[in-house]
Motif scaffolding. Structure first.
Motif, short mmCIF file in Angstrom:
data_model
loop_
_atom_site.label_atom_id
_atom_site.label_comp_id
_atom_site.label_asym_id
_atom_site.label_seq_id
_atom_site.Cartn_x
_atom_site.Cartn_y
_atom_site.Cartn_z
N ILE A 143 4.42 -10.48 -6.93
CA ILE A 143 3.28 -10.19 -6.18
C ILE A 143 2.74 -8.98 -7.04
O ILE A 143 1.44 -8.72 -7.15
N PHE A 144 3.42 -7.86 -7.33
CA PHE A 144 2.98 -6.57 -7.80
C PHE A 144 2.27 -7.02 -9.19
O PHE A 144 1.11 -6.33 -9.50
N LEU B 70 -1.78 -9.47 -3.45
CA LEU B 70 -2.17 -8.77 -2.00
C LEU B 70 -3.45 -8.14 -2.25
O LEU B 70 -4.20 -8.44 -1.24
N VAL B 71 -3.56 -7.47 -3.00
CA VAL B 71 -4.94 -6.81 -3.40
C VAL B 71 -5.94 -7.83 -3.77
O VAL B 71 -7.02 -7.79 -3.10
N PHE C 156 2.44 -18.42 2.01
CA PHE C 156 3.88 -18.96 1.91
C PHE C 156 4.73 -17.89 2.28
O PHE C 156 6.16 -18.09 2.05
N HIS C 157 4.40 -16.51 2.40
CA HIS C 157 5.48 -15.50 2.94
C HIS C 157 4.71 -14.78 3.85
O HIS C 157 3.36 -14.66 4.30
N SER C 158 5.49 -13.67 4.76
CA SER C 158 5.29 -13.03 5.69
C SER C 158 4.09 -12.15 5.25
O SER C 158 3.15 -11.87 6.19
N LEU C 159 4.25 -11.49 4.16
CA LEU C 159 3.27 -10.58 3.62
C LEU C 159 1.74 -10.97 3.54
O LEU C 159 0.85 -10.55 4.03
N VAL D 161 -3.82 -12.25 6.54
CA VAL D 161 -4.64 -13.25 6.79
C VAL D 161 -4.78 -13.40 8.32
O VAL D 161 -6.09 -13.28 8.82
N LYS D 162 -3.88 -13.07 8.98
CA LYS D 162 -3.86 -13.00 10.62
C LYS D 162 -4.55 -11.75 10.88
O LYS D 162 -5.75 -11.93 11.90
#
Length: 308
Positions: free
Chosen positions: A209-210, A215-216, A240-243, A248-249
């Motif tokens: 991810i990093f 996420l960015v 596909f994962h909580s982060l 999105v939520k």
């Protein structure tokens, strides 16, 4: 020896159904597949579009670009860019935007990509192997606190600090980590197996991810979607994962309510920009047929009408 799994597109029909909606004119619209991958969603979208329809896809992976080159369809185009670049499309030009997040099975199962602790390969993990720094290169220079922050924040690993210390200690004693098995074996000495999960799972997730700024990029792409979607256009995101899902939520929730300015209580509130439609999980049958789909969550929202 484990055999590589063929990529199976998650929530294939559900995602395309949600993207196109039920408007009679939907098949002649312009759609965006922000993550082409191996083209499962794109191919189904194209099969549902009329001759007037159009599909624009994005992907950072050179292998995905090569796969897209096999599609001979004048309605289709692919851009070798991450989906954060959706914002470069004209304002209110898309009838729907699809983002299928995460890593495809071929990426995971191809040892030389370095995504999986199950196969020995170079410690790379870049989605786009033509640019940027690999995980091995970053770990060769990063300080303990930097590594700790990444593993804690992106992997939610409670033993992030001991893992980071072990990585730096290994680097100082034996040189930088070079392979996926080097890293997995090192983490296993610090993190004990929990609930059948490989000890390196969270560390590998965090570093992937990093290094890809996932996420960015997701946050930038979601914000761009508000400008690029036409009124009534659909936003469909599979995480596909909580982060990812949390981002999105919260994004949909934030833009699905009117905004009041407390300093001017009698002013007209800013209208909501999205309407949340549904949250869908894979069926039991899909999970049984494709275990990698079990953590998927699809959220669907619709761009609201722009007030006159």
């Amino acid at each position: 020896m484990n055999q590589p799994l063929q990529h199976i597109t998650v929530l294939l029909n559900e995602a395309v159904d949600a993207l196109l909606g039920d408007s009679p004119s939907a098949t002649s619209g312009c759609y965006v597949d922000g993550t082409f991958g191996r083209g499962g969603h794109s191919r189904l979208i194209l099969s549902r579009l009329s001759p007037q329809g159009r599909l624009i896809a994005f992907d950072k992976d050179p292998l995905a670009i090569a796969e897209a080159g096999r599609i001979e369809d004048a309605r289709f185009s692919i851009r070798h860019e991450g989906f954060r670049n959706i914002g470069e499309l004209p304002e209110a030009s898309a009838d729907g935007i699809l983002m299928d997040l995460g890593v495809s099975s071929p990426q995971i199962d191809q040892a030389d990509r370095g995504f999986s602790f199950r196969f020995e390969g170079p410690l790379d993990m870049r989605m786009d192997t033509t640019r940027g720094q690999s995980v091995a290169q970053w770990l060769a220079e990063a300080e303990v606190q930097q590594i700790t922050d990444v593993i804690r924040d992106y992997g939610e690993e409670r033993l992030a600090y001991p893992v980071a210390k072990a990585i730096v200690a290994h680097r100082e004693a034996h040189g930088p980590l070079q392979t996926t098995t080097d890293l997995a074996d090192l983490v296993a000495k610090v993190v004990k197996t929990r609930d059948g999960q490989n000890p390196a799972t969270r560390t590998f997730q965090a570093l992937r991810i990093f290094i890809n700024a996932e996420l960015v990029e997701l946050e930038e792409a979601l914000l761009a979607s508000l400008r690029v979607l036409k009124p009534g256009g659909r936003l469909v995101v599979i995480s596909f994962h909580s982060l990812e899902d949390r981002i999105v939520k919260q994004f949909i929730a934030e833009h699905s309510k009117e905004v009041f300015d407390r300093r001017t209580p009698f002013a007209v509130p800013k209208p909501m920009r999205l309407k949340a439609l549904e949250r869908i999980k894979p069926s039991k049958a899909e999970v049984e047929g494709n275990p990698r789909s079990r953590s998927a969550v699809m959220r669907v929202a619709q761009r609201t009408e722009v007030p006159a």
